[in-house]
Scaffold this motif. Structure first.
Motif, PDB file in Angstrom:
ATOM      1  N   UNK A 258       0.825  -1.211   0.000  1.00  0.00           N
ATOM      2  CA  UNK A 258       0.000   0.000   0.000  1.00  0.00           C
ATOM      3  C   UNK A 258       0.861   1.264   0.000  1.00  0.00           C
ATOM      4  N   UNK A 259       2.151   1.121   0.294  1.00  0.00           N
ATOM      5  CA  UNK A 259       3.053   2.279   0.245  1.00  0.00           C
ATOM      6  C   UNK A 259       4.477   1.757   0.078  1.00  0.00           C
ATOM      7  N   UNK A 260       5.218   2.364  -0.831  1.00  0.00           N
ATOM      8  CA  UNK A 260       6.588   1.913  -1.093  1.00  0.00           C
ATOM      9  C   UNK A 260       7.489   3.097  -1.408  1.00  0.00           C
ATOM     10  N   UNK A 261       8.627   3.165  -0.736  1.00  0.00           N
ATOM     11  CA  UNK A 261       9.632   4.200  -0.992  1.00  0.00           C
ATOM     12  C   UNK A 261      10.988   3.513  -1.184  1.00  0.00           C
ATOM     13  N   UNK A 270      20.634   0.809  -1.305  1.00  0.00           N
ATOM     14  CA  UNK A 270      19.311   1.428  -1.354  1.00  0.00           C
ATOM     15  C   UNK A 270      18.616   1.280  -0.002  1.00  0.00           C
ATOM     16  N   UNK A 271      17.831   2.290   0.349  1.00  0.00           N
ATOM     17  CA  UNK A 271      16.964   2.217   1.522  1.00  0.00           C
ATOM     18  C   UNK A 271      15.542   1.979   1.029  1.00  0.00           C
ATOM     19  N   UNK A 272      14.799   1.176   1.764  1.00  0.00           N
ATOM     20  CA  UNK A 272      13.435   0.822   1.367  1.00  0.00           C
ATOM     21  C   UNK A 272      12.506   0.943   2.576  1.00  0.00           C
ATOM     22  N   UNK A 273      11.381   1.609   2.367  1.00  0.00           N
ATOM     23  CA  UNK A 273      10.296   1.615   3.350  1.00  0.00           C
ATOM     24  C   UNK A 273       9.083   1.042   2.643  1.00  0.00           C
ATOM     25  N   UNK A 274       8.537  -0.058   3.177  1.00  0.00           N
ATOM     26  CA  UNK A 274       7.413  -0.715   2.517  1.00  0.00           C
ATOM     27  C   UNK A 274       6.301  -0.997   3.530  1.00  0.00           C
ATOM     28  N   UNK A 275       5.094  -0.611   3.151  1.00  0.00           N
ATOM     29  CA  UNK A 275       3.916  -0.892   3.979  1.00  0.00           C
ATOM     30  C   UNK A 275       3.102  -1.970   3.282  1.00  0.00           C
ATOM     31  N   UNK A 276       2.826  -3.065   4.004  1.00  0.00           N
ATOM     32  CA  UNK A 276       2.160  -4.236   3.423  1.00  0.00           C
ATOM     33  C   UNK A 276       0.818  -4.463   4.108  1.00  0.00           C
ATOM     34  N   UNK A 277      -0.203  -4.678   3.282  1.00  0.00           N
ATOM     35  CA  UNK A 277      -1.543  -4.948   3.817  1.00  0.00           C
ATOM     36  C   UNK A 277      -1.937  -6.387   3.497  1.00  0.00           C
ATOM     37  N   UNK A 301      12.820  -1.052   6.080  1.00  0.00           N
ATOM     38  CA  UNK A 301      11.805  -0.824   7.111  1.00  0.00           C
ATOM     39  C   UNK A 301      10.484  -1.392   6.598  1.00  0.00           C
ATOM     40  N   UNK A 302       9.882  -2.312   7.369  1.00  0.00           N
ATOM     41  CA  UNK A 302       8.629  -2.954   6.968  1.00  0.00           C
ATOM     42  C   UNK A 302       7.551  -2.645   8.007  1.00  0.00           C
ATOM     43  N   UNK A 303       6.392  -2.233   7.532  1.00  0.00           N
ATOM     44  CA  UNK A 303       5.243  -2.094   8.435  1.00  0.00           C
ATOM     45  C   UNK A 303       4.075  -2.874   7.842  1.00  0.00           C
ATOM     46  N   UNK A 304       3.269  -3.462   8.702  1.00  0.00           N
ATOM     47  CA  UNK A 304       2.154  -4.298   8.225  1.00  0.00           C
ATOM     48  C   UNK A 304       0.815  -3.737   8.695  1.00  0.00           C
ATOM     49  N   UNK A 305      -0.204  -3.971   7.877  1.00  0.00           N
ATOM     50  CA  UNK A 305      -1.565  -3.531   8.196  1.00  0.00           C
ATOM     51  C   UNK A 305      -2.522  -4.695   7.947  1.00  0.00           C
ATOM     52  N   UNK A 306      -3.441  -4.898   8.892  1.00  0.00           N
ATOM     53  CA  UNK A 306      -4.413  -5.976   8.743  1.00  0.00           C
ATOM     54  C   UNK A 306      -5.637  -5.468   7.985  1.00  0.00           C
TER      55      UNK A 306
END
Length: 313
Positions: A258-261, A270-277, A301-306
């Motif tokens: 849902x979001x990727x940088x 490379x630096x990566x920030x990823x939001x996973x749903x 950096x990984x963040x998760x969403x239910x």
């Protein structure tokens, strides 16, 4: 799990950092010595050609000094916590500054060439050819020292047709290499123009070739400005497929992004920030292991969403 196992360094220096730094300093010294010799000899023998070439080399020496200092600063402050993502992009900042100097050099050469077309000056062909040959020898030696053994990165290449390995290029080393190649180009063109101009009595050939050289150098400067500036503002180059590879990994796990940088923090890093749903999010460590085969990711950096499915129909 211990806290120590969760921490990591933020040192994102390029491959061959020490080698590149040593060789850049050597080229700075070589260029500076030649510059001083030409200015002193030109003043002693009354040769404006020697003096002018000496001051022309001074601009390249200044740009090379920027590159060398960037390497040193990046190394000295590699572990400084004030640099949130390390010092890997200091080289790109130096490359951008060097590209500006290179653009100014091309403008200077172009301006002088147009001026000499309008108002021709007497050319001391033999003396000027000696200066050009000496300058060419110094620049070829410098180019050999600065050649990137890993990527064979040449000034005229289009840097938009590579895969994500593109990020391995050291723009700081490339900037130094382009400077000496630009000087070598002007020397080669000058030798040809002087030889033909003397033999055919075409004094206008020298400024015409100078104008062509200025245009070529300007094109190199633009490519360097575009690539190093892109890194500084977080722009990924065309053909960079690392984001697509990340999306593919998450898709194979049955989840969605849902979001990727993604941005470059150093040559090959490379630096990566990823939001996973997901309806059933996995542990962060599961996702990190899934990305482990992508070596260009140095900071993740990984963040998760239910996801909650609407069952109301």
């Amino acid at each position: 799990m211990e806290v120590s196992s969760l921490t990591h360094s933020h040192v994102y220096l390029g491959q061959g950092q020490d080698r590149n730094e040593r060789r850049t300093w050597l080229v700075v010294v070589l260029t500076a010595v030649t510059m001083v010799a030409e200015i002193v000899a030109g003043t002693w023998y009354g040769s404006m050609a020697l003096v002018a070439d000496g001051w022309h080399m001074a601009t390249h020496a200044a740009a090379l000094l920027i590159a060398a200092c960037a390497y040193r600063l990046a190394r000295r402050h590699a572990n400084d916590p004030r640099f949130s993502f390390g010092t890997g992009r200091l080289g790109d900042l130096a490359a951008f500054a060097s590209a500006v100097v290179l653009a100014l050099v091309s403008l200077q050469i172009g301006w002088e060439s147009v001026g000499r077309m309008v108002a021709p000056v007497a050319i001391q062909y033999d003396q000027a050819m000696v200066v050009a040959v000496v300058g060419l020898a110094v620049n070829l030696a410098s180019a050999w020292l600065l050649k990137d053994d890993h990527h064979h990165d040449h000034p005229h290449h289009d840097h938009h047709d590579h895969d994500h390995g593109h990020g391995h290029h050291d723009n700081n080393l490339r900037a130094a290499y382009v400077h000496v190649m630009a000087d070598a180009l002007t020397s080669v063109m000058a030798i040809g123009a002087l030889y033909l101009g003397r033999g055919l009595n075409w004094p206008w050939l020298d400024p015409l070739i100078g104008l062509v050289g200025a245009l070529v150098i300007a094109r190199w400067a633009w490519g360097l400005l575009r690539d190093s500036g892109g890194v500084l503002v977080g722009l990924l180059p065309k053909g960079e497929d690392l984001p697509d590879e990340i999306r593919g990994v998450v898709r194979d796990l049955g989840d969605q992004i849902v979001d990727l940088h993604v941005w470059q923090v150093g040559p090959g890093h490379h630096a990566v920030i990823v939001a996973i749903a997901s309806t059933q999010p996995k542990g962060v460590d599961v996702y990190k292991r899934a990305f482990a085969h992508l070596p260009d990711i140095s900071h993740l950096t990984v963040e998760t969403h239910r996801l909650v499915l609407d069952s109301s129909g």
